[in-house]
Design a protein around this motif. Structure first.
Motif, short mmCIF file in Angstrom:
data_model
loop_
_atom_site.label_atom_id
_atom_site.label_comp_id
_atom_site.label_asym_id
_atom_site.label_seq_id
_atom_site.Cartn_x
_atom_site.Cartn_y
_atom_site.Cartn_z
N UNK A 1 0.81 -1.21 0.00
CA UNK A 1 0.00 0.00 0.00
C UNK A 1 0.84 1.27 0.00
N UNK A 2 2.14 1.14 0.14
CA UNK A 2 2.98 2.33 0.19
C UNK A 2 2.90 3.12 -1.12
N UNK A 3 2.82 2.43 -2.26
CA UNK A 3 2.69 3.12 -3.54
C UNK A 3 1.39 3.91 -3.62
N UNK A 4 0.28 3.29 -3.16
CA UNK A 4 -1.00 3.99 -3.15
C UNK A 4 -0.96 5.18 -2.21
N UNK A 5 -0.32 5.03 -1.06
CA UNK A 5 -0.23 6.13 -0.11
C UNK A 5 0.60 7.28 -0.69
N UNK A 6 1.67 6.94 -1.39
CA UNK A 6 2.48 7.98 -2.03
C UNK A 6 1.68 8.74 -3.07
N UNK A 7 0.86 8.02 -3.84
CA UNK A 7 0.01 8.67 -4.85
C UNK A 7 -1.00 9.58 -4.18
N UNK A 8 -1.61 9.13 -3.09
CA UNK A 8 -2.54 9.96 -2.34
C UNK A 8 -1.85 11.24 -1.85
N UNK A 9 -0.65 11.08 -1.32
CA UNK A 9 0.07 12.23 -0.79
C UNK A 9 0.41 13.23 -1.89
N UNK A 10 0.73 12.72 -3.08
CA UNK A 10 1.11 13.59 -4.19
C UNK A 10 -0.07 14.41 -4.70
N UNK B 1 -3.47 14.34 -3.25
CA UNK B 1 -4.49 14.73 -2.27
C UNK B 1 -3.89 15.13 -0.93
N UNK B 2 -2.57 15.19 -0.88
CA UNK B 2 -1.94 15.54 0.39
C UNK B 2 -2.28 16.92 0.88
N UNK B 3 -2.66 17.83 -0.03
CA UNK B 3 -3.00 19.19 0.36
C UNK B 3 -4.22 19.25 1.26
N UNK B 4 -5.04 18.19 1.26
CA UNK B 4 -6.22 18.17 2.12
C UNK B 4 -5.86 17.93 3.58
N UNK B 5 -4.69 17.36 3.83
CA UNK B 5 -4.30 17.02 5.19
C UNK B 5 -4.81 15.65 5.61
N UNK B 6 -5.89 15.20 5.03
CA UNK B 6 -6.46 13.90 5.38
C UNK B 6 -5.66 12.77 4.75
N UNK B 7 -5.09 13.04 3.57
CA UNK B 7 -4.36 12.00 2.85
C UNK B 7 -2.88 12.34 2.70
N UNK B 8 -2.33 13.06 3.65
CA UNK B 8 -0.89 13.30 3.65
C UNK B 8 -0.16 12.09 4.21
N UNK B 9 1.00 11.80 3.66
CA UNK B 9 1.73 10.58 4.02
C UNK B 9 3.16 10.96 4.34
N UNK B 10 3.63 10.58 5.54
CA UNK B 10 4.97 10.92 5.99
C UNK B 10 5.98 9.81 5.76
N UNK B 11 5.55 8.73 5.13
CA UNK B 11 6.45 7.60 4.91
C UNK B 11 6.35 6.58 6.02
N UNK B 12 7.07 5.48 5.84
CA UNK B 12 7.04 4.41 6.83
C UNK B 12 6.03 3.34 6.47
N UNK B 13 5.83 2.41 7.40
CA UNK B 13 4.89 1.30 7.18
C UNK B 13 3.46 1.83 7.13
N UNK B 14 2.67 1.22 6.25
CA UNK B 14 1.28 1.66 6.05
C UNK B 14 0.36 1.00 7.07
N UNK B 15 0.68 1.13 8.34
CA UNK B 15 -0.14 0.56 9.41
C UNK B 15 -1.02 1.66 9.97
N UNK B 16 -2.05 1.98 9.25
CA UNK B 16 -2.89 3.12 9.60
C UNK B 16 -4.36 2.71 9.60
N UNK B 17 -5.21 3.65 9.98
CA UNK B 17 -6.65 3.40 9.98
C UNK B 17 -7.19 3.15 8.58
N UNK B 18 -6.57 3.78 7.58
CA UNK B 18 -7.02 3.55 6.21
C UNK B 18 -6.75 2.11 5.78
N UNK B 19 -5.60 1.58 6.16
CA UNK B 19 -5.30 0.18 5.86
C UNK B 19 -6.28 -0.74 6.58
N UNK B 20 -6.57 -0.43 7.83
CA UNK B 20 -7.56 -1.22 8.58
C UNK B 20 -8.92 -1.15 7.89
#
Length: 329
Positions: free
Chosen positions: A153-162, A164-183
């Protein structure tokens, strides 16, 4: 079994209520007693659970120096205890909303495909595979999510950050994708077979006369689905969604395997952290002392109340839809 029609005043188009009465046979009396006893036993069990949770929760909350509803910490190993459910409530609700937003449209689409679009030779295998997903244990979903879903999911998270990151909801700081969105994605996969199976059976109950009448008027296949199938199955879709939501709210092992728990609420859904009621109980119950167990039971009471409210709201929506349909008829 004989029946009596109650002489009650009902709206036009609403069928009269039929009250069953025993014929006096032993079998009828036994069946009636067992049915009534089962219903009463269920109410007694629910009342006993609610009383137990309330009693133990009251003990824990009386010893809590923090605000139970708004505190952002969980410290039950020392005196005085400080624990709160703000993060747990947020994580439970947000992950369930994500799961429902993903699973319900996909499940309804699959159910429509199986019941109205796919040829019979294809519909049966697809339905079998969907039903088979419901038999997979939760821990297997959790292991699959931790070992396969999280790394991919890291690739998808990077795409979201690129984008949709301006929304703040989909900003991604890197690291493992162990988040509520993955859940949420994992829970969507888990509740998909429940919503699909119930919706499929509801769509199969649509009267053929309604569909044939729409086709006779020149409607396309999609117009038949939109005007005849979906309105008829709306209450069934709501019921199926509530069943799926009930599993999403209470899922334990899969969430505990994937999520990196913390007692902080992140603005971004892609950042690690957060937690759910069930995951928190499973993670802390073994090493908790008596006070800690009472605190966990208090959080379980909140989840119990949320589940009751969700199911009650669903019942009200379904009942209102039935009243509207009866008045329209």
């Amino acid at each position: 079994m004989k029946t009596d029609i109650e002489p009650t005043h009902t709206p036009a188009g609403t069928p009269p209520r039929i009250k069953a009465r025993s014929t006096g046979r032993a079998g009828d009396k036994i069946f009636l007693a067992l049915s009534r006893g089962s219903g009463i036993a269920l109410l007694v069990i629910m009342a006993a659970i609610a009383a137990f949770l309330s009693y133990r929760a009251a003990i824990a909350i009386s010893k809590d120096e923090a605000n139970f509803l708004t505190a952002f910490e969980w410290n039950t190993g020392t005196e005085p205890m400080k624990f709160g459910i703000a993060v747990l409530a947020y994580g439970t609700v947000i992950s369930s909303i994500i799961a429902m937003a993903i699973a319900v449209p996909v499940a309804v689409g699959i159910a429509l495909f199986i019941s109205h679009y796919a040829p019979r030779r294809l519909a049966a295998p697809v339905a079998y595979v969907i039903d088979l997903l419901a038999a997979v244990p939760s821990i297997v979903y959790g292991l699959w999510g931790a070992l396969f879903l999280v790394p991919h999911l890291t690739g998808l998270y990077t795409w979201f950050d690129e984008y949709l990151g301006w929304t703040g909801i989909f900003s991604y700081q890197g690291g493992a994708a162990r988040s509520l969105f993955t859940v949420g994605i994992l829970l969507a996969i888990m509740i998909l077979p429940i919503v699909t199976s119930v919706s499929r059976e509801v769509f199969r109950q649509v009267p053929k006369m309604h569909e044939e009448a729409a086709l006779a008027l020149g409607a396309t296949r999609w117009e038949v689905v939109r005007m005849a199938v979906l309105p008829f199955g709306r209450s069934g879709i709501i019921s199926a969604s509530m069943l799926g939501l009930g599993r999403a709210l209470g899922e334990t092992m899969a969430v505990a395997t994937v999520l990196s728990p913390s007692y902080l609420i992140n603005a971004s859904l892609l950042d690690p952290g957060g937690g759910t009621f069930a995951q928190n109980i499973a993670s802390h119950f073994k090493e908790a002392n008596d006070n800690g167990r009472d605190a966990l039971i208090a959080s379980g009471l909140v989840l119990f109340v949320i589940t009751l409210l969700v199911n009650g709201a669903a019942r009200m929506i379904i009942a209102r839809r039935k009243e509207y349909s009866g008045a329209a008829a």
